[in-house]
Write a protein that holds these residues in place. Structure first.
Motif, short mmCIF file in Angstrom:
data_model
loop_
_atom_site.label_atom_id
_atom_site.label_comp_id
_atom_site.label_asym_id
_atom_site.label_seq_id
_atom_site.Cartn_x
_atom_site.Cartn_y
_atom_site.Cartn_z
N ASP A 174 0.84 -1.20 0.00
CA ASP A 174 0.00 0.00 0.00
C ASP A 174 0.88 1.25 0.00
O ASP A 174 2.02 1.20 0.45
CB ASP A 174 -0.86 -0.03 1.28
CG ASP A 174 -2.16 0.75 1.14
OD1 ASP A 174 -2.33 1.47 0.14
OD2 ASP A 174 -3.00 0.62 2.05
N ASP A 175 0.33 2.36 -0.47
CA ASP A 175 1.02 3.66 -0.45
C ASP A 175 2.41 3.53 -1.08
O ASP A 175 3.37 4.17 -0.61
CB ASP A 175 1.15 4.20 0.99
CG ASP A 175 -0.18 4.26 1.70
OD1 ASP A 175 -1.22 4.30 1.02
OD2 ASP A 175 -0.20 4.25 2.95
N GLU A 189 -4.12 4.50 -6.72
CA GLU A 189 -5.02 4.96 -5.66
C GLU A 189 -5.36 6.43 -5.83
O GLU A 189 -4.54 7.21 -6.31
CB GLU A 189 -4.30 4.91 -4.30
CG GLU A 189 -4.00 3.58 -3.75
CD GLU A 189 -3.50 3.73 -2.31
OE1 GLU A 189 -4.14 3.15 -1.45
OE2 GLU A 189 -2.49 4.43 -2.07
#
Ligand code: C2E
Ligand code: MG
Ligand code: MG
Length: 287
Positions: A185-186, A242
């Protein structure tokens, strides 16, 4: 960074430390919030919302990310940014994270039993949660609901991996062997080097929103995003963008061969019943 709770603990054990009232006050607030969070779990005040992951090729629904909300009576809906950091600090994130995974699996089981065509659901796993659990612990929760492991994806940050590399590598390898998907993630905001990335047994990279927001205007962001997509392809990893809010961003991503997005453009996080409506639409499209 050292947090107030630890600072206060350390100071308590050191006779020569100066007393800093603002630190004591912060520690008191953390402890109070921790107590409220534990009560909230017992009182069933936590909810999961589900944000669609959508194909950029035909805009079909390809998965969900489960996102935690606290419905605190009299306070409305409290976003995770306001309590996850404290839960991480106090350790309450471990039982809370177990609840999130269990609830996401329970919900998916309910959708499957209602005749929905399954899509994978992703759950965020915090650094401390990852450090305190084995792959078998995660597997046991998924098994409890009789779900195929490949319908579950765990989202971890680069930081979670780097904090305890040996443990993380062992857990990720075991998860992979079980068929449970893992996403970073990120991606791009942490400090993992390319040599670590190569060694990580993961399935997906999620490009952080901060890079997507500058696309396509900012030359640096555009370069970073297209490079991450190309690198994911080279490493045989799936890639998700995202925080996609604008059509121009989606067009840029499609042009650079990123085929899955998650963002306000294609769907905000919604409660379980609204997510179920999306699954029903999908069922009609397939039929
Ligand atoms: P994340 O895992 O990176 O989740 C994506 C966040 O971006 C979500 O915020 C989502 O609502 C938001 N978002 C999605 N699309 C857009 C967009 O187009 N524009 C903008 N501006 N924002 C968008 P949310 O739900 O507030 O969650 C924030 C963070 O809290 C998550 O970031 C994750 O790190 C953490 N979190 C959420 N739920 C959980 C959980 O169950 N467990 C743990 N450990 N952390 C969680
Ligand atoms: Mg996430
Ligand atoms: Mg993220």
């Amino acid at each position: 960074a050292e947090t107030a709770l630890y600072a206060a603990k350390r100071m308590g054990g050191r006779r020569h430390a100066f007393f800093r009232p603002e630190l004591a006050e912060q520690a008191r607030r953390q402890l109070a919030l921790d107590g409220d969070l534990r009560a909230a779990l017992a009182l069933k005040q936590f909810r999961l919302h589900y944000q669609p992951k959508v194909s950029l090729i035909d805009f079909s629904l390809e998965g969900f990310e489960a996102l935690l909300r606290w419905e605190k009576p009299g306070h409305g809906m409290i976003p995770p940014g306001e309590f996850i950091p404290v839960a991480e600090e106090t350790g309450f994130i471990v039982p809370l994270g177990d609840w999130v995974l269990d609830e996401a699996c329970r919900q998916m089981r309910e959708w499957l039993d209602a005749g929905m065509e399954p899509v994978p659901v992703a759950v965020n796993i915090s650094p401390k949660h990852l450090r305190n659990r084995s792959a078998e612990d995660f597997r046991r929760i998924i098994d409890r609901h009789g779900l195929p492991p490949d319908l579950v994806e765990l989202e971890i940050t680069e930081g979670a991996v780097m904090q305890d590399l040996d443990h993380a590598l062992a857990v990720l390898a075991a998860l992979k062997a079980m068929g449970i998907r893992v996403a970073v993630d990120d991606f791009g905001t942490g400090h993992s080097s390319l040599s670590y990335l190569k060694r990580l047994p993961i399935t997906t990279l999620k490009i952080d929103r901060s890079f997507i927001s500058g696309v396509p205007q900012e030359r640096e962001d555009a370069g970073i995003v297209s490079t991450i997509i190309a690198m994911a392809d080279m490493l045989g990893l799936h890639v998700v963008a995202e925080g996609v809010e604008k059509t121009e961003q989606a067009n840029f991503l499609r042009h650079h061969n990123c085929t899955q997005v998650q963002g306000w453009l294609t769907g905000r996080p919604v409660p379980a019943d609204a997510a179920c409506s999306l699954l029903m639409e999908r069922l009609r499209e397939i039929a």
